[in-house]
Design a protein around this motif. Structure first.
Motif, PDB file in Angstrom:
ATOM      1  N   ARG A  55       0.833  -1.202   0.000  1.00  0.00           N
ATOM      2  CA  ARG A  55       0.000   0.000   0.000  1.00  0.00           C
ATOM      3  C   ARG A  55       0.874   1.260   0.000  1.00  0.00           C
ATOM      4  N   LEU A  56       1.956   1.226   0.765  1.00  0.00           N
ATOM      5  CA  LEU A  56       2.888   2.354   0.805  1.00  0.00           C
ATOM      6  C   LEU A  56       3.496   2.604  -0.576  1.00  0.00           C
ATOM      7  N   LEU A  57       3.906   1.534  -1.252  1.00  0.00           N
ATOM      8  CA  LEU A  57       4.485   1.673  -2.595  1.00  0.00           C
ATOM      9  C   LEU A  57       3.438   2.155  -3.602  1.00  0.00           C
ATOM     10  N   LYS A  58       2.181   1.746  -3.425  1.00  0.00           N
ATOM     11  CA  LYS A  58       1.106   2.241  -4.293  1.00  0.00           C
ATOM     12  C   LYS A  58       0.902   3.728  -4.091  1.00  0.00           C
ATOM     13  N   GLU A  59       0.918   4.165  -2.831  1.00  0.00           N
ATOM     14  CA  GLU A  59       0.757   5.586  -2.530  1.00  0.00           C
ATOM     15  C   GLU A  59       1.886   6.412  -3.136  1.00  0.00           C
ATOM     16  N   GLU A  60       3.064   5.834  -3.238  1.00  0.00           N
ATOM     17  CA  GLU A  60       4.221   6.512  -3.836  1.00  0.00           C
ATOM     18  C   GLU A  60       4.179   6.472  -5.361  1.00  0.00           C
ATOM     19  N   GLY A  61       3.251   5.690  -5.919  1.00  0.00           N
ATOM     20  CA  GLY A  61       3.135   5.584  -7.368  1.00  0.00           C
ATOM     21  C   GLY A  61       4.120   4.623  -8.000  1.00  0.00           C
ATOM     22  N   LEU A  62       4.779   3.813  -7.188  1.00  0.00           N
ATOM     23  CA  LEU A  62       5.770   2.873  -7.726  1.00  0.00           C
ATOM     24  C   LEU A  62       5.146   1.595  -8.263  1.00  0.00           C
ATOM     25  N   VAL A  63       4.013   1.200  -7.696  1.00  0.00           N
ATOM     26  CA  VAL A  63       3.351  -0.022  -8.141  1.00  0.00           C
ATOM     27  C   VAL A  63       1.859   0.226  -8.293  1.00  0.00           C
ATOM     28  N   ARG A  64       1.227  -0.678  -9.040  1.00  0.00           N
ATOM     29  CA  ARG A  64      -0.218  -0.649  -9.237  1.00  0.00           C
ATOM     30  C   ARG A  64      -0.758  -2.052  -8.998  1.00  0.00           C
ATOM     31  N   GLY A  65      -1.894  -2.112  -8.306  1.00  0.00           N
ATOM     32  CA  GLY A  65      -2.529  -3.395  -8.044  1.00  0.00           C
ATOM     33  C   GLY A  65      -3.710  -3.609  -8.963  1.00  0.00           C
ATOM     34  N   PHE A  66      -3.862  -4.828  -9.441  1.00  0.00           N
ATOM     35  CA  PHE A  66      -4.984  -5.197 -10.298  1.00  0.00           C
ATOM     36  C   PHE A  66      -5.646  -6.419  -9.683  1.00  0.00           C
ATOM     37  N   LYS A  67      -6.899  -6.256  -9.290  1.00  0.00           N
ATOM     38  CA  LYS A  67      -7.636  -7.319  -8.604  1.00  0.00           C
ATOM     39  C   LYS A  67      -7.601  -8.605  -9.422  1.00  0.00           C
ATOM     40  N   GLY A  68      -7.176  -9.667  -8.772  1.00  0.00           N
ATOM     41  CA  GLY A  68      -7.120 -10.969  -9.411  1.00  0.00           C
ATOM     42  C   GLY A  68      -5.902 -11.200 -10.290  1.00  0.00           C
ATOM     43  N   ARG A  69      -5.087 -10.167 -10.493  1.00  0.00           N
ATOM     44  CA  ARG A  69      -3.899 -10.307 -11.364  1.00  0.00           C
ATOM     45  C   ARG A  69      -2.599 -10.100 -10.615  1.00  0.00           C
ATOM     46  N   GLY A  70      -2.621  -9.266  -9.566  1.00  0.00           N
ATOM     47  CA  GLY A  70      -1.409  -9.040  -8.799  1.00  0.00           C
ATOM     48  C   GLY A  70      -0.998  -7.590  -8.769  1.00  0.00           C
ATOM     49  N   THR A  71       0.219  -7.375  -8.314  1.00  0.00           N
ATOM     50  CA  THR A  71       0.792  -6.039  -8.192  1.00  0.00           C
ATOM     51  C   THR A  71       1.926  -5.913  -9.192  1.00  0.00           C
ATOM     52  N   PHE A  72       1.904  -4.826  -9.952  1.00  0.00           N
ATOM     53  CA  PHE A  72       2.867  -4.610 -11.025  1.00  0.00           C
ATOM     54  C   PHE A  72       3.623  -3.307 -10.815  1.00  0.00           C
ATOM     55  N   VAL A  73       4.876  -3.281 -11.284  1.00  0.00           N
ATOM     56  CA  VAL A  73       5.682  -2.065 -11.214  1.00  0.00           C
ATOM     57  C   VAL A  73       5.115  -1.065 -12.210  1.00  0.00           C
ATOM     58  N   ALA A  74       4.834   0.130 -11.729  1.00  0.00           N
ATOM     59  CA  ALA A  74       4.270   1.181 -12.579  1.00  0.00           C
ATOM     60  C   ALA A  74       5.340   1.697 -13.532  1.00  0.00           C
ATOM     61  N   PRO A  75       4.913   2.121 -14.729  1.00  0.00           N
ATOM     62  CA  PRO A  75       5.866   2.742 -15.644  1.00  0.00           C
ATOM     63  C   PRO A  75       6.427   4.006 -14.996  1.00  0.00           C
ATOM     64  N   GLN A  76       7.703   4.215 -15.125  1.00  0.00           N
ATOM     65  CA  GLN A  76       8.338   5.390 -14.531  1.00  0.00           C
ATOM     66  C   GLN A  76       8.607   6.429 -15.604  1.00  0.00           C
ATOM     67  N   GLU A  77       8.297   7.685 -15.268  1.00  0.00           N
ATOM     68  CA  GLU A  77       8.590   8.777 -16.204  1.00  0.00           C
ATOM     69  C   GLU A  77      10.093   9.030 -16.206  1.00  0.00           C
ATOM     70  N   PRO A  78      10.671   9.255 -17.378  1.00  0.00           N
ATOM     71  CA  PRO A  78      12.097   9.567 -17.420  1.00  0.00           C
ATOM     72  C   PRO A  78      12.388  10.844 -16.631  1.00  0.00           C
ATOM     73  N   GLU A  79      13.526  10.871 -15.969  1.00  0.00           N
ATOM     74  CA  GLU A  79      13.908  12.067 -15.209  1.00  0.00           C
ATOM     75  C   GLU A  79      14.059  13.246 -16.162  1.00  0.00           C
ATOM     76  N   GLY A  80      13.621  14.401 -15.687  1.00  0.00           N
ATOM     77  CA  GLY A  80      13.749  15.602 -16.501  1.00  0.00           C
ATOM     78  C   GLY A  80      12.643  15.743 -17.541  1.00  0.00           C
ATOM     79  N   SER A  81      11.560  14.959 -17.412  1.00  0.00           N
ATOM     80  CA  SER A  81      10.493  15.027 -18.391  1.00  0.00           C
ATOM     81  C   SER A  81       9.392  16.001 -17.989  1.00  0.00           C
ATOM     82  N   ALA A  82       9.616  16.746 -16.907  1.00  0.00           N
ATOM     83  CA  ALA A  82       8.601  17.708 -16.469  1.00  0.00           C
ATOM     84  C   ALA A  82       8.487  18.843 -17.481  1.00  0.00           C
ATOM     85  N   ASP A  83       7.251  19.328 -17.649  1.00  0.00           N
ATOM     86  CA  ASP A  83       7.038  20.410 -18.615  1.00  0.00           C
ATOM     87  C   ASP A  83       7.418  21.740 -18.048  1.00  0.00           C
TER      88      ASP A  83
END
Length: 83
Positions: A55-83
């Protein structure tokens, strides 16, 4: 390494271990993390503690949970991609 007698809460220690594995590429973006049962067995922690860590990692945006499928590493934005 999880220190059962350490000062830091166990779920935060586990989250730090998983965060480090995400950062070092052990669990690359889009990959599925081990199941809660597997993480319990590996770490020696309870189901509730593992869920709190995820849950802590989900709150940080590092992982995403999908019911019945598991927890997956979220895609990470490349550093310096802020507008």
């Amino acid at each position: 390494m999880i220190e059962l007698d350490g000062i830091e809460p166990l779920h935060q220690q586990l989250a730090a271990v998983l965060r480090a594995r995400i950062e070092d590429g052990t669990y690359p973006a889009g990959s599925r993390l081990p199941s809660i049962a597997e993480l319990c067995e590996e770490s020696g922690l309870t189901n509730t503690t593992v869920q709190k860590a995820l849950r802590l990692l989900k709150e940080e945006g590092l992982v995403r949970g999908f019911k019945g499928r598991g927890t997956f590493v979220a895609p990470q934005e490349p550093e310096g991609s802020a507008d």
